[in-house]
Design an enzyme around this catalytic site. Structure first.
Site, PDB file in Angstrom:
ATOM      1  N   HIS A  94     132.187  50.631  25.149  1.00 23.46           N
ATOM      2  CA  HIS A  94     132.404  50.027  23.699  1.00 23.46           C
ATOM      3  C   HIS A  94     132.746  51.264  22.694  1.00 23.46           C
ATOM      4  CE1 HIS A  94     128.560  51.299  22.193  1.00 23.46           C
ATOM      5  NE2 HIS A  94     127.988  51.133  23.540  1.00 23.46           N
ATOM      6  N   HIS A 127     122.816  50.957  30.556  1.00 23.77           N
ATOM      7  CA  HIS A 127     122.682  49.920  29.166  1.00 23.77           C
ATOM      8  C   HIS A 127     121.360  49.621  28.907  1.00 23.77           C
ATOM      9  CE1 HIS A 127     123.344  46.684  26.132  1.00 23.77           C
ATOM     10  NE2 HIS A 127     122.783  45.916  27.033  1.00 23.77           N
ATOM     11  N   GLU A 152     128.228  46.386  27.013  1.00 23.60           N
ATOM     12  CA  GLU A 152     128.987  45.667  25.914  1.00 23.60           C
ATOM     13  C   GLU A 152     130.615  45.576  26.169  1.00 23.60           C
ATOM     14  OE1 GLU A 152     125.368  47.601  24.077  1.00 23.60           O
ATOM     15  OE2 GLU A 152     126.853  48.154  25.570  1.00 23.60           O
ATOM     16  N   ASP A 202     128.247  50.888  31.223  1.00 26.55           N
ATOM     17  CA  ASP A 202     127.686  50.244  30.128  1.00 26.55           C
ATOM     18  C   ASP A 202     127.798  48.642  30.347  1.00 26.55           C
ATOM     19  OD1 ASP A 202     126.301  50.032  27.795  1.00 26.55           O
ATOM     20  OD2 ASP A 202     127.406  51.087  26.605  1.00 26.55           O
ATOM     21  N   HIS A 206     129.031  49.998  18.297  1.00 25.21           N
ATOM     22  CA  HIS A 206     127.988  50.825  17.833  1.00 25.21           C
ATOM     23  C   HIS A 206     127.983  52.183  18.260  1.00 25.21           C
ATOM     24  CE1 HIS A 206     126.446  49.227  21.602  1.00 25.21           C
ATOM     25  NE2 HIS A 206     125.453  50.052  21.488  1.00 25.21           N
TER      26      HIS A 206
END
Length: 279
Positions: free
Chosen positions: A104, A60, A10, A8, A115
């Site tokens: 994240h 992502h 973030e 990912d 999130h």
């Protein structure tokens, strides 16, 4: 050993804001470089830990973030979307370990860029009424159900703490320390990547010394609380899905089937809200 890396953005070294991780953002091009370097560190760690094959999944947003020409040549890459299994596309029981790079913290946590899958649309998620979860927990539970252990994770310190709630054995590499959702104290890039490499190698060595997990065929309950009551109402039309209140839906089934079904949930939500899943 055969190693799967789910990547990912973030939670990547140095990245703290939307412009760092969203296509069209003023620092997105730099963010892609940083993401590729973090993944390369994990690949080096996997090789040092005994991997003979490494597969990387770019997870992502558009899932076209990693710089293909700069990716470590020892790894193959799963790129683009849609993918039926999203962040775990191509993971199966032939793999020996999963490494999560750039992950994240879940929605509601004070982690960097926290999130759950869709920015603001998903407020909470639970597995079996007990585990509040986001992408870390759902990926962990699904990989475990397939029979493959998650052995290492990199991200901010809050994300690293989150995975420990699921499994204390997971090696972590905190690459930044959250000060707010869009602010962090950054670990020097060279030091952060050395930590990713070390956590990956040590995680693989630990996994090799433990008994291999067996696939889980237990029925699980997945509950998702949406920001929009319209999303919950539309999802009630999916066979097996019920609403427990105006904004929360519940469905039961086996993993990884629930993980794939959740991808359908996201597409329904995106069609109603205009908010595309970006993970």
């Amino acid at each position: 050993m055969k190693v799967y890396i789910s990547a990912d953005m973030e939670g990547v070294t140095g990245l703290v804001g939307a412009d760092d991780v969203q296509m069209g953002g003023r620092d997105y091009a730099r963010g892609r470089v940083m993401m590729t370097e973090d993944v390369n560190a994990a690949i080096r760690g996997a090789l040092a830990g005994g991997a003979g094959e490494v597969v990387v999944n770019d997870t992502h947003s558009t899932m076209r973030n990693l710089l293909v020409e700069d990716l470590h040549p020892a790894a193959s890459l799963v790129r683009g979307k849609p993918k039926p299994m999203g962040m775990l596309q191509d993971l199966d029981a032939s793999f020996d370990a999963v490494v999560c790079v750039g992950y994240h913290a879940r929605a509601g946590s004070l982690g960097v860029l926290s999130h759950s899958y869709m920015g603001h649309e998903i407020e909470d998620m639970w597995l079996d009424d007990a585990h509040a979860m986001g992408e870390i927990g759902f990926s962990y539970a699904t990989a475990t159900a397939i029979g493959v252990p998650v052995v290492a994770l990199s991200g901010c310190d809050v994300a690293c703490e989150e995975v420990k709630e699921w499994d204390a054995h997971v090696r972590t590499a905190p690459v930044k320390y959250a000060r707010d959702r869009f602010a962090a104290r950054l670990r020097p890039a060279q030091e952060a990547r050395a930590a990713i490499e070390e956590a990956t190698a040590e995680g693989l060595r630990d996994a090799a010394s433990r008994t291999r997990r067996v696939p889980d065929t237990t029925e699980h309950a997945l509950a998702v609380r949406w920001q929009s009551a319209s999303v919950a109402q539309q999802l009630e039309g999916v066979p097996g899905v019920t609403r427990t209140d105006d904004r929360t839906v519940l469905v039961r089934g086996e993993l990884p089937g629930l993980f794939r079904l959740f991808g359908v949930f996201q597409q329904v939500a995106a069609s109603l809200t205009g908010q595309a899943p970006y993970c």
